[in-house]
Design a protein around this motif. Structure first.
Motif, PDB file in Angstrom:
ATOM      1  N   PRO A  67       0.827  -1.222   0.000  1.00  0.00           N
ATOM      2  CA  PRO A  67       0.000   0.000   0.000  1.00  0.00           C
ATOM      3  C   PRO A  67       0.853   1.260   0.000  1.00  0.00           C
ATOM      4  O   PRO A  67       2.083   1.199   0.096  1.00  0.00           O
ATOM      5  CB  PRO A  67      -0.783  -0.139   1.309  1.00  0.00           C
ATOM      6  CG  PRO A  67       0.136  -0.893   2.210  1.00  0.00           C
ATOM      7  CD  PRO A  67       0.832  -1.885   1.324  1.00  0.00           C
ATOM      8  N   TYR A  68       0.181   2.411  -0.080  1.00  0.00           N
ATOM      9  CA  TYR A  68       0.881   3.680  -0.232  1.00  0.00           C
ATOM     10  C   TYR A  68       1.504   4.201   1.064  1.00  0.00           C
ATOM     11  O   TYR A  68       2.464   4.958   1.024  1.00  0.00           O
ATOM     12  CB  TYR A  68      -0.080   4.753  -0.758  1.00  0.00           C
ATOM     13  CG  TYR A  68      -0.634   4.494  -2.127  1.00  0.00           C
ATOM     14  CD1 TYR A  68      -0.082   3.523  -2.960  1.00  0.00           C
ATOM     15  CD2 TYR A  68      -1.711   5.233  -2.613  1.00  0.00           C
ATOM     16  CE1 TYR A  68      -0.586   3.292  -4.217  1.00  0.00           C
ATOM     17  CE2 TYR A  68      -2.227   5.014  -3.876  1.00  0.00           C
ATOM     18  CZ  TYR A  68      -1.665   4.043  -4.682  1.00  0.00           C
ATOM     19  OH  TYR A  68      -2.173   3.822  -5.931  1.00  0.00           O
ATOM     20  N   ASP A  69       0.943   3.851   2.215  1.00  0.00           N
ATOM     21  CA  ASP A  69       1.342   4.499   3.467  1.00  0.00           C
ATOM     22  C   ASP A  69       2.572   3.846   4.098  1.00  0.00           C
ATOM     23  O   ASP A  69       2.593   3.501   5.273  1.00  0.00           O
ATOM     24  CB  ASP A  69       0.179   4.516   4.457  1.00  0.00           C
ATOM     25  CG  ASP A  69      -0.360   3.121   4.747  1.00  0.00           C
ATOM     26  OD1 ASP A  69      -0.047   2.200   3.972  1.00  0.00           O
ATOM     27  OD2 ASP A  69      -1.106   2.966   5.729  1.00  0.00           O
ATOM     28  N   LEU A  70       3.630   3.692   3.285  1.00  0.00           N
ATOM     29  CA  LEU A  70       4.881   3.109   3.749  1.00  0.00           C
ATOM     30  C   LEU A  70       6.028   4.063   3.420  1.00  0.00           C
ATOM     31  O   LEU A  70       6.006   4.759   2.401  1.00  0.00           O
ATOM     32  CB  LEU A  70       5.143   1.754   3.079  1.00  0.00           C
ATOM     33  CG  LEU A  70       4.117   0.648   3.326  1.00  0.00           C
ATOM     34  CD1 LEU A  70       4.454  -0.580   2.482  1.00  0.00           C
ATOM     35  CD2 LEU A  70       4.059   0.275   4.792  1.00  0.00           C
ATOM     36  N   ASP A  71       7.032   4.099   4.286  1.00  0.00           N
ATOM     37  CA  ASP A  71       8.260   4.824   4.010  1.00  0.00           C
ATOM     38  C   ASP A  71       9.318   3.835   3.532  1.00  0.00           C
ATOM     39  O   ASP A  71       9.281   2.643   3.869  1.00  0.00           O
ATOM     40  CB  ASP A  71       8.752   5.551   5.257  1.00  0.00           C
ATOM     41  CG  ASP A  71       7.810   6.665   5.685  1.00  0.00           C
ATOM     42  OD1 ASP A  71       7.126   7.224   4.805  1.00  0.00           O
ATOM     43  OD2 ASP A  71       7.754   6.967   6.893  1.00  0.00           O
ATOM     44  N   ILE A  72      10.281   4.314   2.753  1.00  0.00           N
ATOM     45  CA  ILE A  72      11.271   3.455   2.100  1.00  0.00           C
ATOM     46  C   ILE A  72      12.665   3.834   2.577  1.00  0.00           C
ATOM     47  O   ILE A  72      13.015   5.014   2.603  1.00  0.00           O
ATOM     48  CB  ILE A  72      11.212   3.621   0.566  1.00  0.00           C
ATOM     49  CG1 ILE A  72       9.789   3.402   0.048  1.00  0.00           C
ATOM     50  CG2 ILE A  72      12.186   2.669  -0.119  1.00  0.00           C
ATOM     51  CD1 ILE A  72       9.611   3.847  -1.402  1.00  0.00           C
ATOM     52  N   ALA A  73      13.467   2.840   2.944  1.00  0.00           N
ATOM     53  CA  ALA A  73      14.876   3.058   3.269  1.00  0.00           C
ATOM     54  C   ALA A  73      15.717   2.181   2.352  1.00  0.00           C
ATOM     55  O   ALA A  73      15.454   0.983   2.219  1.00  0.00           O
ATOM     56  CB  ALA A  73      15.166   2.727   4.728  1.00  0.00           C
ATOM     57  N   LYS A  95      10.380   9.519   2.748  1.00  0.00           N
ATOM     58  CA  LYS A  95       9.113   9.578   3.475  1.00  0.00           C
ATOM     59  C   LYS A  95       8.088  10.353   2.654  1.00  0.00           C
ATOM     60  O   LYS A  95       8.436  11.140   1.774  1.00  0.00           O
ATOM     61  CB  LYS A  95       9.315  10.247   4.838  1.00  0.00           C
ATOM     62  CG  LYS A  95      10.372   9.577   5.715  1.00  0.00           C
ATOM     63  CD  LYS A  95      10.513  10.241   7.059  1.00  0.00           C
ATOM     64  CE  LYS A  95       9.282  10.000   7.923  1.00  0.00           C
ATOM     65  NZ  LYS A  95       9.469  10.506   9.305  1.00  0.00           N
ATOM     66  N   GLY A  96       6.831  10.119   2.993  1.00  0.00           N
ATOM     67  CA  GLY A  96       5.764  10.872   2.348  1.00  0.00           C
ATOM     68  C   GLY A  96       5.606  10.578   0.877  1.00  0.00           C
ATOM     69  O   GLY A  96       5.303  11.471   0.076  1.00  0.00           O
ATOM     70  N   ASP A 133       6.295   1.039   8.343  1.00  0.00           N
ATOM     71  CA  ASP A 133       4.953   1.560   8.557  1.00  0.00           C
ATOM     72  C   ASP A 133       5.064   3.036   8.927  1.00  0.00           C
ATOM     73  O   ASP A 133       5.757   3.397   9.871  1.00  0.00           O
ATOM     74  CB  ASP A 133       4.273   0.780   9.687  1.00  0.00           C
ATOM     75  CG  ASP A 133       2.813   1.145   9.852  1.00  0.00           C
ATOM     76  OD1 ASP A 133       2.507   2.349   9.912  1.00  0.00           O
ATOM     77  OD2 ASP A 133       1.983   0.223   9.957  1.00  0.00           O
ATOM     78  N   ARG A 134       4.395   3.892   8.184  1.00  0.00           N
ATOM     79  CA  ARG A 134       4.509   5.326   8.429  1.00  0.00           C
ATOM     80  C   ARG A 134       3.937   5.717   9.787  1.00  0.00           C
ATOM     81  O   ARG A 134       4.371   6.703  10.393  1.00  0.00           O
ATOM     82  CB  ARG A 134       3.794   6.094   7.324  1.00  0.00           C
ATOM     83  CG  ARG A 134       4.080   7.592   7.294  1.00  0.00           C
ATOM     84  CD  ARG A 134       3.495   8.212   6.056  1.00  0.00           C
ATOM     85  NE  ARG A 134       4.088   7.649   4.856  1.00  0.00           N
ATOM     86  CZ  ARG A 134       3.578   7.799   3.632  1.00  0.00           C
ATOM     87  NH1 ARG A 134       2.464   8.473   3.464  1.00  0.00           N
ATOM     88  NH2 ARG A 134       4.180   7.265   2.595  1.00  0.00           N
TER      89      ARG A 134
END
Length: 342
Positions: free
Chosen positions: A214-220, A284-285, A320-321
């Motif tokens: 889904p969209y509400d994830l941040d990526i590292a 983020k975002g 998870d954001r």
């Protein structure tokens, strides 16, 4: 004992490369521990792609328990799921990515630790990074993730179309597609997750596009800060290099931090130890589940673009954001130049 597995299309999770690659080798084993209510299947496989220059690697853990989430850590495959977000019953954590087109070595000393305390261990194997001609591939932690980009001679020790890599014009014709799929148990139920990571090369830059659901994830993502540091030696300039003038981005908030700082104290105990002190690029975002950016290519003293490119493995983690818990992880492939260090 490692058992050969023939992975079906449904197991592999069909994607854009499914019809272009031919199976080479596969190993795997089912781990059944009724005393721990734990049943899972691990597998590792390679496929020769139609371009004859790349091989697709797949590492996978399938939770076959009918009811319980799976907590595990497979360090050398860079795959794990902790107690906060265990792998959901009946689902896999699955990663596909492309590497240089030489048959990679099979490392049979790649155990999977599992249970809440990781006190139990299952024998497993991984396919490592193909080493260029004349370079001993060895047995680096987590498939060579986060290693220095160059060896003592200044040439890359991972990736590339041969001992010298790919010409830039050739790399430009070979976009690298990686995919990670998983499903984790959350307080709201099972959450399915999918990541598509594409890297391409051009005369001016290396491009990256990441699509998540889904969209509400941040990526590292790892390695990129190290690459930027090689372009901009001052540590302060690394942060400055993340401005739009250096990285072209359509959306998202970019920052750099140690991986351990991105995790809670409990999660830091669960992640592969080789990653904790490495610098990660945190995005983020992300809007509408997609982010796209470009990394500048270095110019030679004569002003010409560096003609040789490598395929490098990089670590990718999803957060998870809302609460910062790890929702998914794996390894993806990116184009980076073969560079002589001054």
């Amino acid at each position: 004992m490692l058992l050969g597995l023939a992975l079906s299309a449904s197991q592999a999770g069909a994607d854009s490369h499914e019809e272009e690659c031919q199976a080479l080798r596969s190993v795997g084993e089912r781990v059944n521990r009724p005393d721990l209510d734990t049943i899972f299947l691990w597998s590792a496989s390679t496929e020769q792609c139609a371009d004859k220059r790349t091989i697709r690697l797949n590492h996978r853990v399938q939770n076959d328990s009918p009811e319980l989430g799976l907590i595990f850590r497979w360090d050398k495959a860079n795959l794990w799921a902790d107690a906060l977000r265990p792998l959901a019953p009946g689902y896999p954590l699955n990663q596909f990515r492309l590497v240089r087109g030489l048959d990679p070595d099979l490392d049979t000393n790649a155990p999977i630790e599992f249970s809440h305390t990781y006190r139990y261990e299952a024998n497993a194997a991984v396919f490592g990074e193909p080493a260029p001609e004349g370079v001993q591939s060895g047995n680096p932690e987590t498939l060579g993730l986060e290693k220095d980009l160059t060896n003592a001679s200044g040439r890359s020790t991972t990736g590339g179309g041969g001992s010298e890599g790919f010409a830039l014009a050739e790399a430009a014709k070979l976009p690298l597609a990686s995919k990670i799929t998983t499903a984790v148990v959350t307080p709201k139920g099972v959450q399915e997750i999918s990541v598509d990571f594409v890297s391409w090369a051009s005369k001016e830059a290396v491009g990256v596009e990441i699509s998540i659901s889904p969209y509400d994830l941040d990526i590292a993502i790892g390695t990129i800060p190290d690459y930027l540091a090689s372009l901009f030696p001052s540590s302060q300039q690394v942060y400055a290099s993340l401005e739009p003038s250096k990285i072209l981005r359509a959306n998202g908030d970019f920052s750099v931090d140690r991986f351990a700082n991105l995790l809670g104290s409990q999660q830091a105990l669960n992640a592969p130890k080789a990653l904790l002190d490495k610098s990660y690029l945190l995005i983020k975002g992300v809007e509408k589940g997609k982010v796209r950016f470009e990394l500048p290519l270095p110019r030679s003293d004569s002003g010409e673009q560096q003609p040789l490119m490598d395929i490098h493995p990089i670590s990718l983690v999803l957060f998870d954001r809302a609460d910062g818990s790890v929702m998914g992880n794996g390894t993806v492939s990116i184009w980076l130049p073969v560079r002589d260090r001054p």
